[in-house]
Motif scaffolding. Structure first.
Motif, PDB file in Angstrom:
ATOM      1  N   LEU A 217      -4.058   0.951  -2.206  1.00  0.00           N
ATOM      2  CA  LEU A 217      -3.670  -0.452  -2.186  1.00  0.00           C
ATOM      3  C   LEU A 217      -3.017  -0.830  -3.510  1.00  0.00           C
ATOM      4  O   LEU A 217      -3.539  -0.515  -4.582  1.00  0.00           O
ATOM      5  CB  LEU A 217      -4.889  -1.332  -1.926  1.00  0.00           C
ATOM      6  CG  LEU A 217      -5.615  -1.099  -0.582  1.00  0.00           C
ATOM      7  CD1 LEU A 217      -6.843  -1.996  -0.481  1.00  0.00           C
ATOM      8  CD2 LEU A 217      -4.669  -1.326   0.592  1.00  0.00           C
TER       9      LEU A 217
ATOM     10  N   THR B 175      -4.354   6.320   1.590  1.00  0.00           N
ATOM     11  CA  THR B 175      -3.896   4.965   1.297  1.00  0.00           C
ATOM     12  C   THR B 175      -4.320   4.536  -0.108  1.00  0.00           C
ATOM     13  O   THR B 175      -5.473   4.727  -0.504  1.00  0.00           O
ATOM     14  CB  THR B 175      -4.470   3.945   2.300  1.00  0.00           C
ATOM     15  OG1 THR B 175      -4.100   4.338   3.624  1.00  0.00           O
ATOM     16  CG2 THR B 175      -3.927   2.550   2.022  1.00  0.00           C
TER      17      THR B 175
ATOM     18  N   ASP C 185      -1.472  -4.189  -3.957  1.00  0.00           N
ATOM     19  CA  ASP C 185      -1.065  -5.559  -3.643  1.00  0.00           C
ATOM     20  C   ASP C 185      -1.340  -6.542  -4.775  1.00  0.00           C
ATOM     21  O   ASP C 185      -0.953  -7.706  -4.702  1.00  0.00           O
ATOM     22  CB  ASP C 185      -1.785  -6.022  -2.370  1.00  0.00           C
ATOM     23  CG  ASP C 185      -1.278  -7.362  -1.871  1.00  0.00           C
ATOM     24  OD1 ASP C 185      -0.099  -7.653  -2.139  1.00  0.00           O
ATOM     25  OD2 ASP C 185      -2.039  -8.104  -1.239  1.00  0.00           O
TER      26      ASP C 185
ATOM     27  N   HIS D  23       1.063   5.319   1.009  1.00  0.00           N
ATOM     28  CA  HIS D  23       0.448   6.334   1.864  1.00  0.00           C
ATOM     29  C   HIS D  23       0.952   7.714   1.416  1.00  0.00           C
ATOM     30  O   HIS D  23       2.139   8.007   1.524  1.00  0.00           O
ATOM     31  CB  HIS D  23       0.797   6.068   3.325  1.00  0.00           C
ATOM     32  CG  HIS D  23       0.410   4.694   3.788  1.00  0.00           C
ATOM     33  ND1 HIS D  23      -0.902   4.339   4.053  1.00  0.00           N
ATOM     34  CD2 HIS D  23       1.155   3.579   3.984  1.00  0.00           C
ATOM     35  CE1 HIS D  23      -0.942   3.073   4.416  1.00  0.00           C
ATOM     36  NE2 HIS D  23       0.282   2.580   4.386  1.00  0.00           N
TER      37      HIS D  23
ATOM     38  N   ALA E  36       0.859  -1.191   0.000  1.00  0.00           N
ATOM     39  CA  ALA E  36       0.000   0.000   0.000  1.00  0.00           C
ATOM     40  C   ALA E  36       0.892   1.236   0.000  1.00  0.00           C
ATOM     41  O   ALA E  36       2.003   1.220   0.547  1.00  0.00           O
ATOM     42  CB  ALA E  36      -0.924   0.008   1.205  1.00  0.00           C
TER      43      ALA E  36
ATOM     44  N   GLN F 104      -5.225  -3.831  -8.442  1.00  0.00           N
ATOM     45  CA  GLN F 104      -5.072  -2.673  -7.565  1.00  0.00           C
ATOM     46  C   GLN F 104      -4.042  -1.690  -8.118  1.00  0.00           C
ATOM     47  O   GLN F 104      -4.217  -0.469  -8.018  1.00  0.00           O
ATOM     48  CB  GLN F 104      -4.674  -3.128  -6.163  1.00  0.00           C
ATOM     49  CG  GLN F 104      -5.802  -3.813  -5.403  1.00  0.00           C
ATOM     50  CD  GLN F 104      -5.365  -4.310  -4.035  1.00  0.00           C
ATOM     51  OE1 GLN F 104      -4.164  -4.376  -3.735  1.00  0.00           O
ATOM     52  NE2 GLN F 104      -6.332  -4.666  -3.195  1.00  0.00           N
TER      53      GLN F 104
END
Length: 333
Positions: free
Chosen positions: A163, A161, A165, A153, A151, A169
């Protein structure tokens, strides 16, 4: 099956078959192709399919498209399109081939294909991208696609945030960031990009854009003309008319000095009229020594088109038969 038959027809050296296919073009386009020009938009032509880049076309597909265009259509230069706008005649089934930004693969991959079929093209170049070797959207793609984090930030750019992963995403994150970044002025966009690269831990280490030497070489090719795509590739809606004028003028000056040729054709960054740029920016371009300007609005160039709002067509379809049909249908626009 039908696509394979179509490909075999294109490979055939039969002049009779080629003529029949040209008649088919006239039939599908209802003779609209006699008084309109389709301008194709490309960005990148890659040796391998790209997972994250919507603007990258595999070279096998590009080769087929250029083979089709060379056999069934009449490729003309942007200067010839200008002559048409000024009252001159054009051949039926006219097509202009254009590339935006100035990617290195235009030189290393696309140019050999164009030369293979004897096709001319206009490449609209962003000046800063040539100087730095990078362009912001590729840096965004690289940062997200290569990060080892699950993730990201990014509170300093207003995103808590993201994602990243999975492939899905990452694709969604890239789209989110590009939509945000392109609506910033150049300084803010660069600061956002800096935050993203720091957080992702994935700075760009390779060069995406042509070098100055490659741009000089490709500009010297008889088949290639160079157009301006601004200096810093801003969304003009988010900069003032004065800033836009300086940015475009700087790009013209830079390109003309580098390639030692006049640069009289322009492509608006992002290219949607009323969204990415407005009438004041059209007037700005018209006040400069620029003779034509193209958008990314789908459509055709016709005799009554504004010299500074020329429409183009993006050939996204990877199926060669569908591409052919879309190309014919575009003459209806």
């Amino acid at each position: 099956m039908l696509e394979q038959v179509f490909k075999k027809c294109l490979v055939s050296n039969s002049n009779t078959l080629t003529q029949l296919m040209r008649i088919l073009v006239h039939f599908i386009a209802c003779f609209q192709s006699r008084k309109k020009i389709t301008a194709l938009i490309y960005h990148r032509v890659s040796l391998e399919p790209a997972k994250f880049d919507d603007f990258s076309l595999p070279v096998e597909i590009f080769d087929w498209q250029m083979r089709l265009v060379s056999k069934l259509f009449n490729v003309i230069t942007m200067d010839q399109a200008l002559d048409f706008l000024e009252g001159g005649a054009i051949p039926s089934r006219s097509v202009v081939i254009t590339f935006d930004d100035g990617y290195m693969d235009n030189y290393t991959v696309a140019l050999p294909v164009l030369k293979k079929y004897g096709l001319c093209a206009t490449i609209y170049v962003a000046g800063d991208a040539i100087i730095s070797g990078k362009i912001w959207n590729e840096e965004v793609t690289h940062a997200v696609s290569n990060t080892a984090k699950l993730a990201l930030h990014l509170p300093k750019i207003g995103i808590e945030t993201l994602l990243v992963d999975s492939l899905t995403q990452k694709v969604e994150a890239i789209a989110t960031l590009k939509a945000l970044f392109k609506k910033q002025n150049t300084d803010v966009r660069d600061s956002f990009l800096h935050e993203l690269v720091l957080e992702s831990g994935s700075p760009v280490s390779e060069r995406y854009m042509m070098t100055e030497g490659q741009l000089q070489e490709i500009a010297a090719e008889p088949l290639i003309s160079i157009g301006c795509h601004s200096m810093s590739h801003p969304m003009l809606s988010y900069v003032s008319k004065d800033v836009a004028r300086v940015d475009i003028q700087n790009s013209l000056d830079y390109l003309q000095e580098l390639i030692e040729q006049p640069v009289v054709h322009f492509a608006y960054p992002y290219g949607k009229y009323g969204e990415d740029f407005h009438a004041e920016h059209v007037n700005c371009v018209a006040d400069l020594p620029i003779k034509t300007a193209v958008t990314t609005e789908w459509g055709t160039i016709r005799a009554n088109s504004s010299f500074y709002l020329l429409k183009r067509f993006t050939p996204w379809n990877l199926n060669i038969l569908h591409f052919f049909i879309q190309l014919c249908k575009n003459y209806y626009r």
